[in-house]
Design an enzyme around this catalytic site. Structure first.
Site, short mmCIF file in Angstrom:
data_model
loop_
_atom_site.label_atom_id
_atom_site.label_comp_id
_atom_site.label_asym_id
_atom_site.label_seq_id
_atom_site.Cartn_x
_atom_site.Cartn_y
_atom_site.Cartn_z
N SER A 49 11.98 -19.32 -34.81
CA SER A 49 13.43 -19.31 -34.56
C SER A 49 14.30 -18.88 -35.73
O SER A 49 15.51 -18.70 -35.57
CB SER A 49 13.88 -20.70 -34.11
OG SER A 49 13.55 -21.68 -35.08
N TYR A 74 11.29 -26.09 -32.98
CA TYR A 74 11.91 -27.37 -32.65
C TYR A 74 13.40 -27.26 -32.95
O TYR A 74 13.81 -27.34 -34.11
CB TYR A 74 11.26 -28.49 -33.46
CG TYR A 74 11.66 -29.88 -33.01
CD1 TYR A 74 11.16 -30.40 -31.82
CD2 TYR A 74 12.52 -30.66 -33.76
CE1 TYR A 74 11.51 -31.67 -31.39
CE2 TYR A 74 12.87 -31.93 -33.35
CZ TYR A 74 12.37 -32.44 -32.17
OH TYR A 74 12.72 -33.69 -31.75
N ALA A 140 8.13 -24.21 -41.16
CA ALA A 140 8.66 -24.95 -42.31
C ALA A 140 9.34 -26.19 -41.76
O ALA A 140 10.36 -26.10 -41.08
CB ALA A 140 9.65 -24.09 -43.09
N TYR A 235 7.92 -24.85 -57.95
CA TYR A 235 7.31 -24.30 -56.73
C TYR A 235 5.78 -24.24 -56.85
O TYR A 235 5.09 -25.11 -56.33
CB TYR A 235 7.88 -22.92 -56.41
CG TYR A 235 7.59 -22.52 -54.98
CD1 TYR A 235 8.54 -22.70 -53.98
CD2 TYR A 235 6.36 -22.00 -54.60
CE1 TYR A 235 8.27 -22.38 -52.65
CE2 TYR A 235 6.08 -21.67 -53.29
CZ TYR A 235 7.04 -21.86 -52.32
OH TYR A 235 6.76 -21.55 -51.02
N LYS A 244 0.70 -24.94 -50.50
CA LYS A 244 0.41 -23.52 -50.26
C LYS A 244 -1.01 -23.17 -50.68
O LYS A 244 -1.64 -22.29 -50.08
CB LYS A 244 1.43 -22.64 -50.99
CG LYS A 244 2.85 -22.78 -50.47
CD LYS A 244 2.95 -22.52 -48.98
CE LYS A 244 4.37 -22.61 -48.46
NZ LYS A 244 4.45 -22.43 -46.99
#
Length: 398
Positions: A49, A74, A140, A235, A244
């Site tokens: 989305s 969602y 995410a 990160y 990741k």
């Protein structure tokens, strides 16, 4: 009702539905003008989305293959208190444009982590849609419920090598602020891995494979980021980086099984720094991205989400050339970002940035525009002074 961008703790609270429509259309228009590619005809995107997931869906539908798509996300629609989420309207308007082109655009507004959602999607694939050629995992999420145990895990953006303080951008006040981030506990690291790692991607692939939903030689991709040393501590060397790394480890396991059973392949695409709903709230990242935007635009190599994904498909994955992976089996779409001349210039600007001059030395204007665009604001061709019919919006279904 007139909708304007309202900030709450750095987040834009509302969305403009027709701004979202314009943003979807802008991406479609880009794909129609791009070089195009021959690729998959039936595609499943989990996390479809917004950001890279939405760009993926638009690219395969309008960038050449004219693919039928399934999107899982969602999102929420209009209520008495809120106008809904941007992703809700992105789903609606993507479907509108896809149907006009004669394409299937099935939306599942569900929790992608749940077994029930997986079952619903698989049933639809087997009963109506047909086997998928490409499965993209672009999720995410802040939380994940493990439906096997009932445990709920929460992801955290934290360091793992001691506390961190660094500059970030407050887009509400148009200023640089210092952001402090504490070091994560072992439990927080593990919870972040559970939410943002590769476990759910692997579960999706296992279920799809078991239920014979992949076509022969199908491909599955998940998106990741490595970035510059400027962002490593928060990160790559933080909780997100651990997650990741897990995603990349799972890619190898998925690839081995897909290759053995259907001659398929699985890999991670490491993408460039871009404004997405996920990245905009990572400390240090907004300032780094604003500087990077300036440097890459000056060198004529800047890409937004749709440009990056279109290049990934047309020049890397579905070109006539063999895909070039790095020594860890990853596709490096951050190749332009990490060019030495680009990073040297980013470092030079970073060392001279102050709270007083950051707007001049970086592309803050471009960064903020993309940030606003995520929720349908600051787009050309949209009348933001026009009253919106909430009752009409409530009738729209994805």
């Amino acid at each position: 009702m007139i909708v304007k961008a309202k900030f709450v703790k750095g987040f834009i609270r509302d969305v403009h539905p027709y701004g979202c429509r314009r943003e979807v259309l802008n991406q479609i228009d880009y794909c129609k003008k791009a070089i195009g590619f021959r690729g998959p005809k039936k595609v499943l995107i989990v996390g479809a989305s917004s950001g890279f997931g939405l760009a993926t869906r638009i690219s395969v539908a309008f960038g050449g293959p004219e693919a039928h798509t399934i999107g899982v996300s969602y999102e929420t629609g209009a209520t008495d208190r809120r106008i809904g989420t941007a992703g809700w309207y992105n789903n609606i308007f993507f479907k509108e444009f896809a149907k006009k082109k004669g394409l299937v655009a099935k939306n599942f507004i569900e929790d992608a982590f749940s077994n029930e959602t997986k079952d619903k999607v698989i049933k639809y694939i087997k009963d109506e849609f047909g086997k998928i050629d490409l499965f993209v995992y672009s999720l995410a999420a802040p939380r994940r419920k493990d439906y096997k145990t009932g445990n709920v895990y929460t992801s955290r953006i934290k360091t793992i090598l001691g506390d961190f303080e660094g500059p970030t951008i407050d887009v509400e006040r148009d200023e640089i602020t210092l952001k402090k981030v504490s070091s994560a506990s072992i439990e927080e690291i593990e919870e972040t891995r559970k939410v943002m790692g590769g476990e759910d991607w692997q579960e999706w692939c296992e279920e799809l494979l078991y239920e014979d939903c992949f076509s022969d030689k199908a491909t599955t991709i998940a998106y990741s980021y490595i970035g510059s040393p400027r962002t490593y501590k928060i990160y790559r060397e933080g909780t997100i980086g651990i997650a990741k790394k897990d995603l990349e480890d799972k890619a190898k396991l998925i690839n081995e099984k897909l290759n053995r059973v259907i001659g398929g392949r699985a890999f991670v695409s490491v993408n460039k720094a871009l404004v997405t709903k996920a990245s905009a709230y990572i400390p240090t990242f907004p300032l780094y991205a604003a500087i990077l935007y300036k440097v890459m635009k000056e060198k004529n190599i800047h890409e937004n989400c749709i440009m990056q994904i279109e290049r990934m498909f047309s020049e890397k994955i579905y070109s006539n050339e063999k895909i070039q992976f790095d020594d860890k089996g990853r596709l490096r779409m951050d190749d332009l970002e990490l060019r030495k001349d680009v990073q040297d210039e980013v470092d030079r600007i970073w060392s001279n940035i102050t709270p007083e001059n950051f707007k001049e030395l970086s592309d803050y204007k471009g960064y903020k525009k993309e940030f606003m665009n995520l929720n349908g604001f600051d787009l050309d061709g949209v009348d933001y002074s026009k009253d919106l019919d909430i009752e009409l919006l409530r009738k729209l279904e994805p």
